[in-house]
Design a protein around this motif. Sequence first.
Motif, PDB file in Angstrom:
ATOM      1  N   SER A 138      -1.882  10.286  -5.074  1.00  0.00           N
ATOM      2  CA  SER A 138      -0.614  11.343  -4.714  1.00  0.00           C
ATOM      3  C   SER A 138      -0.126  11.840  -5.641  1.00  0.00           C
ATOM      4  CB  SER A 138      -0.453   9.731  -4.023  1.00  0.00           C
ATOM      5  OG  SER A 138      -0.238   8.986  -5.792  1.00  0.00           O
ATOM      6  N   THR A 139       0.974  11.652  -5.414  1.00  0.00           N
ATOM      7  CA  THR A 139       1.942  12.456  -6.812  1.00  0.00           C
ATOM      8  C   THR A 139       2.286  11.685  -8.024  1.00  0.00           C
ATOM      9  OG1 THR A 139       3.968  11.245  -5.621  1.00  0.00           O
ATOM     10  CG2 THR A 139       3.285  12.901  -4.808  1.00  0.00           C
ATOM     11  N   SER A 140       1.271  10.381  -8.504  1.00  0.00           N
ATOM     12  CA  SER A 140       2.001   9.865  -9.581  1.00  0.00           C
ATOM     13  C   SER A 140       0.618  10.548 -10.778  1.00  0.00           C
ATOM     14  CB  SER A 140       0.715   8.451  -9.015  1.00  0.00           C
ATOM     15  OG  SER A 140      -0.860   8.655  -8.604  1.00  0.00           O
ATOM     16  N   ARG A 141       0.332  11.576 -10.395  1.00  0.00           N
ATOM     17  CA  ARG A 141      -0.302  12.009 -11.934  1.00  0.00           C
ATOM     18  C   ARG A 141      -0.313  13.829 -11.817  1.00  0.00           C
ATOM     19  NH1 ARG A 141      -5.627  13.609 -11.688  1.00  0.00           N
ATOM     20  NH2 ARG A 141      -6.530  11.510 -11.289  1.00  0.00           N
ATOM     21  N   ASN A 142       0.737  14.100 -12.909  1.00  0.00           N
ATOM     22  CA  ASN A 142       0.649  16.031 -12.909  1.00  0.00           C
ATOM     23  C   ASN A 142      -0.189  16.592 -12.568  1.00  0.00           C
ATOM     24  OD1 ASN A 142       1.986  18.259 -14.008  1.00  0.00           O
ATOM     25  ND2 ASN A 142       4.193  17.386 -14.388  1.00  0.00           N
ATOM     26  N   ASP A 143       0.263  17.674 -11.927  1.00  0.00           N
ATOM     27  CA  ASP A 143      -0.927  18.865 -11.763  1.00  0.00           C
ATOM     28  C   ASP A 143      -1.367  19.625 -12.286  1.00  0.00           C
ATOM     29  OD1 ASP A 143      -0.731  18.310  -8.496  1.00  0.00           O
ATOM     30  OD2 ASP A 143       0.759  19.603  -8.652  1.00  0.00           O
TER      31      ASP A 143
ATOM     32  N   ASN B  29       7.809   6.615 -22.059  1.00  0.00           N
ATOM     33  CA  ASN B  29       8.271   7.971 -22.266  1.00  0.00           C
ATOM     34  C   ASN B  29       7.668   8.417 -21.965  1.00  0.00           C
ATOM     35  OD1 ASN B  29       9.623  10.277 -23.893  1.00  0.00           O
ATOM     36  ND2 ASN B  29      11.583   8.653 -25.066  1.00  0.00           N
ATOM     37  N   ILE B  30       6.090   8.597 -22.397  1.00  0.00           N
ATOM     38  CA  ILE B  30       5.356  10.366 -21.960  1.00  0.00           C
ATOM     39  C   ILE B  30       5.512  10.044 -20.409  1.00  0.00           C
ATOM     40  CG2 ILE B  30       3.299  10.995 -21.914  1.00  0.00           C
ATOM     41  CD1 ILE B  30       3.257  10.303 -24.869  1.00  0.00           C
ATOM     42  N   GLY B  31       4.861   8.492 -20.023  1.00  0.00           N
ATOM     43  CA  GLY B  31       5.028   8.699 -18.723  1.00  0.00           C
ATOM     44  C   GLY B  31       6.311   8.858 -17.859  1.00  0.00           C
ATOM     45  N   LEU B  32       6.937   8.375 -17.953  1.00  0.00           N
ATOM     46  CA  LEU B  32       8.626   8.989 -17.090  1.00  0.00           C
ATOM     47  C   LEU B  32       8.583  10.698 -17.245  1.00  0.00           C
ATOM     48  CD1 LEU B  32      11.216   5.927 -17.950  1.00  0.00           C
ATOM     49  CD2 LEU B  32       9.451   6.755 -16.036  1.00  0.00           C
ATOM     50  N   HIS B  33       8.170  10.746 -18.025  1.00  0.00           N
ATOM     51  CA  HIS B  33       8.363  12.360 -18.584  1.00  0.00           C
ATOM     52  C   HIS B  33       7.624  13.698 -18.321  1.00  0.00           C
ATOM     53  CE1 HIS B  33      11.937  10.946 -20.969  1.00  0.00           C
ATOM     54  NE2 HIS B  33      12.533  11.932 -19.702  1.00  0.00           N
ATOM     55  N   TYR B  34       5.972  13.248 -17.723  1.00  0.00           N
ATOM     56  CA  TYR B  34       5.237  13.917 -17.895  1.00  0.00           C
ATOM     57  C   TYR B  34       3.828  13.457 -17.055  1.00  0.00           C
ATOM     58  CZ  TYR B  34       7.040  16.072 -22.209  1.00  0.00           C
ATOM     59  OH  TYR B  34       8.366  16.365 -23.181  1.00  0.00           O
ATOM     60  N   LEU B  35       3.934  12.797 -16.738  1.00  0.00           N
ATOM     61  CA  LEU B  35       2.696  11.710 -16.335  1.00  0.00           C
ATOM     62  C   LEU B  35       2.895  11.925 -14.320  1.00  0.00           C
ATOM     63  CD1 LEU B  35       1.346   8.632 -17.860  1.00  0.00           C
ATOM     64  CD2 LEU B  35       1.188  10.836 -18.071  1.00  0.00           C
ATOM     65  N   SER B  36       3.811  12.667 -14.038  1.00  0.00           N
ATOM     66  CA  SER B  36       3.974  12.952 -12.937  1.00  0.00           C
ATOM     67  C   SER B  36       5.105  13.915 -12.422  1.00  0.00           C
ATOM     68  CB  SER B  36       4.957  11.252 -11.883  1.00  0.00           C
ATOM     69  OG  SER B  36       5.283  11.812 -10.388  1.00  0.00           O
ATOM     70  N   LYS B  37       4.509  14.282 -11.349  1.00  0.00           N
ATOM     71  CA  LYS B  37       5.804  15.801 -10.639  1.00  0.00           C
ATOM     72  C   LYS B  37       6.596  15.028  -9.734  1.00  0.00           C
ATOM     73  CE  LYS B  37       2.293  16.251  -6.645  1.00  0.00           C
ATOM     74  NZ  LYS B  37       1.361  17.060  -6.777  1.00  0.00           N
ATOM     75  N   THR B  38       6.731  13.587  -9.428  1.00  0.00           N
ATOM     76  CA  THR B  38       7.732  13.230  -8.916  1.00  0.00           C
ATOM     77  C   THR B  38       8.232  12.146  -9.513  1.00  0.00           C
ATOM     78  OG1 THR B  38       6.661  11.477  -7.662  1.00  0.00           O
ATOM     79  CG2 THR B  38       7.177  13.634  -6.782  1.00  0.00           C
ATOM     80  N   GLU B  39      10.269  11.749  -9.628  1.00  0.00           N
ATOM     81  CA  GLU B  39      10.738  10.704 -10.568  1.00  0.00           C
ATOM     82  C   GLU B  39      10.033   9.308 -10.021  1.00  0.00           C
ATOM     83  OE1 GLU B  39      13.754  10.914 -12.673  1.00  0.00           O
ATOM     84  OE2 GLU B  39      13.184  13.372 -12.421  1.00  0.00           O
ATOM     85  N   PHE B  40      10.399   8.770 -11.025  1.00  0.00           N
ATOM     86  CA  PHE B  40       9.935   6.674 -11.199  1.00  0.00           C
ATOM     87  C   PHE B  40      10.841   6.386 -10.546  1.00  0.00           C
ATOM     88  CE2 PHE B  40       6.890   8.159 -13.967  1.00  0.00           C
ATOM     89  CZ  PHE B  40       5.650   7.713 -12.713  1.00  0.00           C
TER      90      PHE B  40
ATOM     91  N   PRO C  58       0.590  -1.186   0.209  1.00  0.00           N
ATOM     92  CA  PRO C  58      -0.072   0.189   0.077  1.00  0.00           C
ATOM     93  C   PRO C  58       1.041   0.844  -0.068  1.00  0.00           C
ATOM     94  CG  PRO C  58       0.040  -1.015   2.355  1.00  0.00           C
ATOM     95  CD  PRO C  58       0.318  -1.974   1.111  1.00  0.00           C
ATOM     96  N   GLU C  59       2.455   0.986   0.345  1.00  0.00           N
ATOM     97  CA  GLU C  59       2.606   2.370   1.051  1.00  0.00           C
ATOM     98  C   GLU C  59       3.491   2.686  -0.754  1.00  0.00           C
ATOM     99  OE1 GLU C  59       6.098  -1.121   0.874  1.00  0.00           O
ATOM    100  OE2 GLU C  59       3.566  -0.634   1.399  1.00  0.00           O
ATOM    101  N   TRP C  60       3.026   1.911  -1.759  1.00  0.00           N
ATOM    102  CA  TRP C  60       3.738   2.195  -3.305  1.00  0.00           C
ATOM    103  C   TRP C  60       3.019   2.736  -3.899  1.00  0.00           C
ATOM    104  CZ3 TRP C  60       6.300  -2.539  -6.952  1.00  0.00           C
ATOM    105  CH2 TRP C  60       7.750  -3.096  -6.208  1.00  0.00           C
ATOM    106  N   GLN C  61       3.511   3.951  -4.436  1.00  0.00           N
ATOM    107  CA  GLN C  61       2.568   4.787  -5.787  1.00  0.00           C
ATOM    108  C   GLN C  61       2.640   3.777  -7.135  1.00  0.00           C
ATOM    109  OE1 GLN C  61       4.581   9.254  -5.784  1.00  0.00           O
ATOM    110  NE2 GLN C  61       4.199   8.514  -3.122  1.00  0.00           N
ATOM    111  N   ILE C  62       1.835   4.155  -6.954  1.00  0.00           N
ATOM    112  CA  ILE C  62       1.108   3.379  -9.206  1.00  0.00           C
ATOM    113  C   ILE C  62       0.673   4.493 -10.215  1.00  0.00           C
ATOM    114  CG2 ILE C  62       0.003   1.574 -10.103  1.00  0.00           C
ATOM    115  CD1 ILE C  62       2.317   0.640  -8.495  1.00  0.00           C
ATOM    116  N   THR C  63       1.551   4.032 -11.275  1.00  0.00           N
ATOM    117  CA  THR C  63       0.694   5.213 -12.190  1.00  0.00           C
ATOM    118  C   THR C  63       0.476   4.354 -13.168  1.00  0.00           C
ATOM    119  OG1 THR C  63       1.516   7.112 -11.552  1.00  0.00           O
ATOM    120  CG2 THR C  63       1.215   6.858 -13.740  1.00  0.00           C
ATOM    121  N   VAL C  64      -0.637   3.871 -13.797  1.00  0.00           N
ATOM    122  CA  VAL C  64      -0.473   2.960 -14.934  1.00  0.00           C
ATOM    123  C   VAL C  64      -0.607   3.488 -16.560  1.00  0.00           C
ATOM    124  CG1 VAL C  64      -2.127   1.107 -15.882  1.00  0.00           C
ATOM    125  CG2 VAL C  64      -1.910   1.444 -12.779  1.00  0.00           C
ATOM    126  N   CYS C  65       0.150   3.761 -17.343  1.00  0.00           N
ATOM    127  CA  CYS C  65      -0.506   3.895 -18.738  1.00  0.00           C
ATOM    128  C   CYS C  65       0.034   2.827 -19.559  1.00  0.00           C
ATOM    129  CB  CYS C  65       1.096   4.919 -18.594  1.00  0.00           C
ATOM    130  SG  CYS C  65       1.051   5.784 -20.317  1.00  0.00           S
TER     131      CYS C  65
END
Length: 746
Positions: free
Chosen positions: A87-92, A121-132, A32-39
């Motif tokens: 969480s921080t998983s999506r860009n503001d 490519n898009i996920g790593l650069h534009y889908l989060s305001k923090t590093e993966f 549950p402590e993991w932040q997940i972004t699915v693209c």
Amino acid sequence: MHVLITNDDGPLHDQFSPYIRPFIQYILSTYPEWQITVCVPHTQKSWIGKAHLAGKNLVAQFLYSNLNSNDNKFWGPFNQPQLKSRSTSRNDEFPYINNPEIPKNAIEWILLDGTPASCVNIGLHYLSKTEFDLVISGPNVGRNTSAAYITSSGTVGAAMESIICNDTKAVALSWAYFDGRKIVPLELMRMASKRSMDIVNFLLKNWDDETDLYSINVPLVDSLNGMTKVRYAPVWENRWCAIFDGPEVNLPRHDEDVEAGEEYNTISFKWNPNFKGHNDSKRCSKDDPIHDMGTIEERAISVTPLRATFKGLDHLIGELNIIEQNTNENDTVVAITIDPSEYIHNPLMNAIKKYLPNVKIVNELPSSNERKKIKRLFQYGDYEQLDVDRLLLSDGKFYFANSYIYRKALIRKHYLSHTIQTYTVKHPDSILKRAFPESYTIDLDYAEFLDDSLDENWELRQELERENRWWIVKPSMSDKGQGIRVFKTIDDLQAIFDSFDDEEEDEDQDDGNDAGLIDDNKIIISQLRHFIIQEYMSNPLLLPSMDNKKFHIRCYITCKGDLEVFVYDRMLALFAPTSYTSLEDNEYSVTNLNNLQCHLTNTCLQTKNENKDLSVMEFDKLSDISDVNKKQIKEQIHEITHDLFLAAINANRLNFQPLKNAFETYGVDFLVDSNYNVKLLEINAYPDFKQTGQELKGLIDELFDNIVSKCIYPFLSDDQEEKLQKQSLNESGNLVQVLEHTSNDW
């Protein structure tokens, strides 16, 4: 840990992409402590390698699926997010619409009309305001082994893009099905998820300096379990044969969009790869380490270290002993064997990871062979799951658990009454003398024998014949409010037991009578036999702000070892569904269940309560009770608890035996009268924590944080200085110690 997940099979689909939903659900429930972004690509994009669609502008859509559902139901796709990111998983920069139809904890799927590599490519650069920290590509439907597959794989290509475009660690995960069975049981997918994540965690802790990414292949076979071998395996450098049929010349035809009389032919090549037509490479000999294809054919798990040049690395060879490598430095294992969907699973998991970050956590008891390598084993499970023999024999040296074995002196109502009466005879000044209702016990096989039972309990008969007080009768061994009735006379009691017998005879018939809030309040006398009769509190504390509904206090009390007792001071107030009506002011029928609604506060009985969300509140939030009176109530609860457990130890030691290597949390119920005097009602083992509800889930989170700090952590830690430091984190917490007692060793 912030993780980007993609695949080449696309979003939820019963045929093309059946694996990714249960895999993501497993991660969210277990980590549950993991932040997940699915693209993921908006459609299947297999066999596309590490490709981008040159010159194509990509468009995003948003899909949502239920976190806990086992079907592929979803909402969308939508052109913009429908929920605020958790969480921080999506860009503001992403605008969102607060869609009330979508659950707040739904899984968000970001869909791109591009390739898997483009998603990364898009996920790593534009889908989060923090590093993966990691990219997981998959789980792919099918295997990605041998050069023929792996060089064409969109799954591996996406993982490779992670290295090339951002130097982020990546794994390509594939689940190899056999015999054409792509759709496998959910339980097998859960095991595949567990084994996959065991390996991912191992690799994160043991990442080879020369490796950019790993390709993992897990066999979807019924024999897959925690003992399935995991092996480093180089790529089998085979070669393809033809993967198309053809050519096929189509017959001439006329189209409406061509001039009349103009004929043309087409030549086509049908996609038809011969999956068994691989050619052995001369570069692979019998003396070489077994390769990825051979490993998966043996129903083992292959782990292939790769460079982003598609160059395999063969200096890592041999079997991965996941169990041995994951064992922490103290050889300590925590087995959480309750269902991951249970209300308390995540609070317990989070607290253990906070205070014991290095222990290995598993979801089943290790085998006998595995236990030989373990120094300490702690299990949190249902009573029936515990190793009772080992718990009794361990004596605080190896095996620890979340329950005592013998505690009938407290949790069975007639035993509890006997325990308190025996203790107060010798300790008449104890608060238990006035804080426990006047109680009597009777044994009854059938309603027709009530008169005989009262003859054997003449004191009770005398009290009932006075007809000047109201009483409550409860089956001693039932729970959830079953069989509770309020009465005044012997005739009333006879009518109650007669109604139980009538219900037993008519249990297969539907008489059409709506029992209001209490749909399943029937009992069978002959199966329970033991009943307790207590004086009914006629002047309960009523709160105007809560429509003068009767309530009881649910307090969580934790016992550790032999014996420390803690009271959790964040208590609950559980309310009846309707406003209280005095028994004297109402034409009360002892057999009409609807009349009980205002007298019973068990939330599990309130199946038809339209305001069920208001049936449970935090006690400290009740505005009608002053801080002074709240303090007075809590002090009484502390004192009652202190004497109660002394009574269990001293007056009924046969039926309450605390163990050095166990702890247990009870749900203890109290009533408060209009003069703020507290009465003990009952004690429940394995309380139903979900009665707390989602709005007050933070109360349970804090409870288990305290429990792990004060009870579980001391069992498993050797470092006394660190132990004191960890425990000091909770000195200002709400788990208050009310008893410290050392029993005799006899």
